[in-house]
Every structure is written in C-alpha cells, then in structure tokens.
Design an enzyme around this catalytic site. Sequence first.
Site, PDB file in Angstrom:
ATOM      1  N   LYS A  11       0.536  -1.266   0.013  1.00 34.67           N
ATOM      2  CA  LYS A  11       0.035  -0.303  -0.244  1.00 34.67           C
ATOM      3  C   LYS A  11       1.044   0.956   0.322  1.00 34.67           C
ATOM      4  CE  LYS A  11      -3.744  -2.202   1.988  1.00 34.67           C
ATOM      5  NZ  LYS A  11      -4.677  -3.021   3.234  1.00 34.67           N
ATOM      6  N   GLN A  28      -4.988  -1.737   9.051  1.00 34.50           N
ATOM      7  CA  GLN A  28      -4.965  -3.367   8.745  1.00 34.50           C
ATOM      8  C   GLN A  28      -5.425  -4.308   9.135  1.00 34.50           C
ATOM      9  OE1 GLN A  28      -4.151  -3.986   5.456  1.00 34.50           O
ATOM     10  NE2 GLN A  28      -4.573  -5.536   5.180  1.00 34.50           N
ATOM     11  N   ASP A  59     -10.767   2.882   3.636  1.00 34.20           N
ATOM     12  CA  ASP A  59     -11.493   2.170   3.654  1.00 34.20           C
ATOM     13  C   ASP A  59     -12.901   1.457   3.088  1.00 34.20           C
ATOM     14  OD1 ASP A  59      -9.321  -0.723   2.992  1.00 34.20           O
ATOM     15  OD2 ASP A  59      -8.870  -0.654   4.592  1.00 34.20           O
TER      16      ASP A  59
END
Length: 287
Positions: free
Chosen positions: A53, A97, A120
């Site tokens: 990422k 995460q 997200d």
Amino acid sequence: MSAKILSGKDVAAAVRADVAARVAELSRRGKTVGLATVLVGDDPASQVYVRNKHRAAQAVGMLSIDEHLPATATQDEVEAVVERLNADRRVDGMIVQLPLPAGLDGQAVVERVDPAKDADGLHPFNLGLLVLDRPGPIPATPGGIMEILRFYDIATAGRTAVVVGRSFLVGRPMALLLGAKGTDATVVQAHSRTPNLAEVCRTADILVAAVGRPELFDASYVKPGAVVIDVGINRTDAGLVGDVDRDAVAEVAGAITPVPGGVGPMTIASLLANTVMLAERRSASGN
Ligand code: NAD
C-alpha cells in the site's frame, strides 16, 4: 470453451494513472495527498499488504505515513494512534490493517476513524451511505470489482448476480453495489448456510466467490458463459490459490478473474482512488 481472463492488473494500472493525475492536479493547487496506515503486530501477510500500500501510494505521488505498533499494544494505544491521525492535517485517508492481533477489537478501532478520512470505506457511517445509495468511500475490494466490470464493459442490468460470502469487508457491500440503482443486477446473497450452493450459483450470470475456501467452486457451480469473479486469496502448499478451481471453471465460464492478478491488485487501486476522492472533498471544503 476457454474463458476470457479479466486482468485486474490492467484495470488497476488505469485506475492508478487516473489517481496520479488527480494527485498531481491537487499538488498544483498546493495540496499534498496523504495516506496513513495503522499496522499492529508482526503478521507477515499484513506486513506485505501494508508495504504494498505504501509503495502504491508513493508511486501515485501521495505522502504515505506508516504507524506500526507492537502486538502487545493495548486497545487504548491503538485507538490513540487513530485519533492522532484523525487530527493530522497531512492525512486525507487512513486504513487500519485488519485483522488485528487477538485480544484487540478491530471493529472498535475502525469506528474511531474519522469517516471523512476512511479510505477503506468500512466505518459504519460510510457503510450507511452505501446502503442509502449515496456517494462516499466504497469498501476497497468490492469497489475494485465494480471497476473490473466497468472496464470490461460487462453488462449488469437485469442480470442475475450471486455473491457467495456475507462479510462486511467483501460480500455484503458487493451485494449492495451490484443491486444499486444504475447497476441494476438482481442479487442473491449466498453464504455458509445456503443449501444447494452449486445449484444457486448456477443461476448466476455474474458469480462472485468470496468465501476463503481454496478452489471450492468447480465447474458444477458455474452456468455456461457466466462471468466469474474470484475474490479468494488462500495460501496452500501448492501456493496462492483462489476460491475458484480456475482450470476447470475456465472451460465453462465466459470470463474469469485470475488469482493472483485479478481482484487483488484492484483492492489497492481502489484504496488510492478513495484517498484521492477524500482529499478532493477536503480541498473543496477548505479543510
Ligand atoms: P470472511 O471469513 O469474513 O467471510 C467469509 C464468508 O464466506 C462468510 O460470510 C461465510 O458465510 C462464507 N462462507 C464460508 N464458507 C463457506 C462455504 N463453504 N460455502 C458458502 N459460503 C461460505 O472472509 P472475507 O474477509 O469476506 O474474505 C473472503 C476471501 O476473500 C478470503 O479468501 C480473503 O482472503 C479474500 N479477500 C481477498 C481480497 C483481495 O484483495 N483479493 C480482499 C479481501 C478478502
């Protein structure tokens, strides 16, 4: 029949190029776009995901900020890092995460993320916007799958989509997106309690397999000519495999996403797309 391969790499390259152009445009106006990641513990797969990422963010010209806490971090410590990033003016998008190490409540941490920085799209506020069919950051994996369908001009209206899996990360938002106004598929949401799964799947013009069971979906699950989206990432002794038995299904399906190189690259591309969208919003609102 041999199915067409839907390359997520090609779609991701197109999305990244678009994101890079938008980041450059913001930069011309004096705004740097920042993406922050919060990683807790030393899970090797999570470390690889986070590293990828950062690389991807830097490649499109974003500032990337890496917060790595030890596996011994407490819930309060993790949430305090999120709060700090919420207040950090350099940060436009943030991801936590998942999964977090045992003993930590990942959902509670995600709920601490400012919805305006939720790259997200997993904060309950943003999932609510999705239910209401209103614009917002879209969960990265299902958002990436929608890009694949658009890129390859795959018709959805009036077609039957079967989504197998009902996680809040993939299956549920996927079903909402496919059934949304403008996309207009007729959606069946299947899961571990669905009887006669193969029979249900054979009704699908578009089959999304998101269960995390290596090669569960063989040719008997697939209607001839169907579009098959394989979300699964399963590490086995034979290497990385999807939820779909690709060789067998490719004989029946009209099109299929490979593993690796299908949905995986799209998840990061969508994360970048969400981040630049959030940065554009912030910039437009003068914050
Ligand atoms: P999850 O474990 O949270 O959810 C799995 C879902 O599958 C559940 O809703 C369950 O009801 C259903 N299920 C489980 N076994 C089943 C069975 N035998 N038959 C029918 N349904 C069954 O997993 P998730 O987070 O949704 O991820 C699913 C898969 O997608 C995993 O392999 C994960 O690694 C992968 N994944 C890939 C990406 C990507 O970028 N490609 C992103 C996220 C998840």
